[in-house]
Scaffold this motif. Sequence first.
Motif, short mmCIF file in Angstrom:
data_model
loop_
_atom_site.label_atom_id
_atom_site.label_comp_id
_atom_site.label_asym_id
_atom_site.label_seq_id
_atom_site.Cartn_x
_atom_site.Cartn_y
_atom_site.Cartn_z
N UNK A 298 -5.68 -52.13 6.14
CA UNK A 298 -5.41 -51.77 4.75
C UNK A 298 -5.19 -50.26 4.64
N UNK A 299 -4.31 -49.89 3.74
CA UNK A 299 -4.10 -48.48 3.45
C UNK A 299 -4.08 -48.32 1.94
N UNK A 300 -4.53 -47.14 1.49
CA UNK A 300 -4.72 -46.93 0.06
C UNK A 300 -3.91 -45.73 -0.40
N UNK A 301 -3.21 -45.88 -1.52
CA UNK A 301 -2.59 -44.71 -2.14
C UNK A 301 -2.97 -44.68 -3.61
N UNK A 302 -3.16 -43.46 -4.12
CA UNK A 302 -3.44 -43.29 -5.53
C UNK A 302 -2.13 -43.42 -6.28
N UNK A 303 -2.11 -44.20 -7.33
CA UNK A 303 -0.88 -44.38 -8.10
C UNK A 303 -0.25 -45.73 -7.81
N UNK A 304 0.85 -46.02 -8.48
CA UNK A 304 1.47 -47.33 -8.34
C UNK A 304 2.53 -47.32 -7.26
N UNK B 74 -4.90 -47.81 -8.15
CA UNK B 74 -5.03 -47.76 -6.70
C UNK B 74 -4.11 -48.82 -6.10
N UNK B 75 -3.20 -48.39 -5.24
CA UNK B 75 -2.33 -49.35 -4.59
C UNK B 75 -2.82 -49.56 -3.16
N UNK B 76 -3.16 -50.80 -2.86
CA UNK B 76 -3.66 -51.13 -1.52
C UNK B 76 -2.58 -51.94 -0.81
N UNK B 93 -1.79 -53.65 -6.73
CA UNK B 93 -2.06 -52.44 -7.50
C UNK B 93 -3.18 -52.74 -8.48
#
Lengths: 304, 252
Positions: A298-304, B74-76, B93
Motif C-alpha cells: 500500500x502507498x498513501x498520498x495526501x489529497x485525491x 487520503x488516497x491509498x 480515497x
Amino acid sequence: MEIYLPVAEMSVHWLVILGMGLGVGFLSGLFGVGGGFLLTPLLVFYGIPSTVAVATTLSHITASSISGALAQWRKRAIDFTMAGVMLSGGIIGTVFGVWLFAVMRRAGQMDLMVSLSYVVLLGAVGSLMLNESWVALRTARAGGPPPVHPVNHVWIHGLPLRLRFRQSRLYISVIPPILIGFVTGALSAIMGIGGGFIIVPAMIYLLRMPTNVVIGTSLVQIIGITTLTTLLQATSNYAVDIVLAATLIAGGVVGAQFGVRVGGRLGGERIRFLMALLVLAVFLRLLWGLVMPPGDLYALTLGT
Amino acid sequence: MMRRRIFLSLFFALSCFGPALGEEDLVSGVSQDLIQITSNYTGSDIVVFGDVERQEKAAGRDIVVVVRGPDAALTVRRRDRVAGVWINHDAATLSGMPAFYYLASSRPLAQIAPQAAALARYGIGVANLQPDTVHAHHEVEPFRQAALRLMGDQGLYREAPLGVEFLSETLFRAHVPVPAGVTRGQYDVEVFLLRGGNVVSAQSTPLFIDQTGLERRLYNWAHDQPFGYGLATVVMALVMGWLSSVIFRRPA
C-alpha cells in the motif's frame, strides 16, 4: 541544519541537498551532461515527491548548461539555426509532456511512468554506450585508427522541407531535427532531464553534424527546453521549489568546475566507458524497484 | 464521522454554555494557540494542561487529550503485479480523515473502556478514525487499515497510552509533539474526561499551524503568480550558472 522547502512542504537537511548538487555537478562536468538522469532519482530516493523532483531538477540543468554554452558561444561553435529548428519541435514536445505528466499524476501512475521511462531509456543508452566505448578503448589500446561509423541514413536525405544549416555545413530536411526536439522536450517534462545524452548521439549519428558544433548547439537546445519546462511546470503543476533549486544549483555549479578539470585528464573513451557503467548502475537500481515485490503493497498520498 | 461530529459539537456546546450540565467540571488550556513554521522548523512541542474539579471523586476517572489536524482526503493505492512489473492498481480515497492525530491518555485505552465499542461511539483512538465519504470500487476496510498504519509510520497518527500525567489529584498535563511534516491549517485540541468508559465532560480549543515569513511568501508567490515565480527560478538558475563560469574561469 534543516531547511524548509516551501513548495515541497517538507524539511530537508541542507547539507544533503548541497552534497547531491555537488556530486551530480561533478559528474556532469566530468561527462559533459546535465546530470538530470542522476539527480531526479536521487531526490526521489531521498523522499522529495517525484513531481517536485522532476520539475525542480530542470533549473539545476539550466544552470549547469549556461556556462558551457557561453564558452562555446565565444568559440562561435553554435548553430543557432539548428538549435531554433530543434526548439520548435521541443516546444510542442514539452507542452505534450507536461500535459501527460498532469494526466498521469491524476491517475496515480506518475511514479510508474517516471520509473518505466528511466528504465527503458537508461537501459538502451547505457548498453549502446558501453558497447561503443569498449570497442573504442580496445582499438585505442591496440594502436589502430579510431573506428569509422558506417551508419548512413539515406532516408533522412530523401525527406522534404530541406533547409540550409550554414554552421553545420548541412542541407537536410527540418523533419528529423524537429522530431528529435519533440522527443527530448517530452522526456524533459516527464523525467526531469535535459536530454543531452540523447541529443548529442542523435546529432552525430543521425544528422551527421560536425562534432565541433554539436556540444554548443545541444546546450542551447537544452537551455531552451529546461527554461520552458520549468515555466510550464510552475504554472500548471505548481511543482517548482525555488529553495530546493537554489541549494542544488549552489552545489552543482561548484561541483561542475572540478568535474571539468578532472575530465580534462581522462581520455574521451575512458570517460564514456565510466559514464556507461554509471548509467547502467542507475538502470539496474530502478529496474530492481519495478520488478521486486515491494516491502509494502500500500502507498498513501495526501489529497485525491 | 458526521454522527461523531454532531455528537461532539453538541457536547462541546453544552459543556461551554452550561457548566452545570456535566456531572464533573473540566477546565483545560493549551500552551500556545499558534505554531508558525519557519525555515528551520523541525517540529515543536505543545503542552495541554487542565484541572478537574471535585477532588473527592478523583478515583476511577480518566483524561484523554486529542490533537487532530485539518480534514484531508487520503488516497491509498495498492500495488499489483501486471506483466512482471509492480504498478498501482486498486485505489480508495478516504475523505474527512484528520491530517494529524495525536492521542494522549492517562491509562491505555483498553483499560479506560474495556468494550471497544464505547470509544468507537466518540471516535476516540486511531483505530476508530472513520472517513466521511469513501470513493472506492471494492471493500474499503483493508485500505482504511493501511491508511492508519502508513500515517502511523510517518508519525502523523500516534497514541501515547500514558501521555497524560497527573501533577496532583486533579491537575493534569500532556506533552504533544508536533512533527515537522504537518499540514498547515486549523487543528483542534480536545480534552475528554471519562468515567467508566463514558465521556462525562469535554472541551475543545482551536490551534492554528501556519507557514510564516519567507516560506509563506514563497508558497503564496508560487501559487498566486506561478509564471513570475517560474521566470524568477529560471533567471536565478541562469545568473548562478553564469556567475560560476566568471568566478571559476581559468586564467588564460
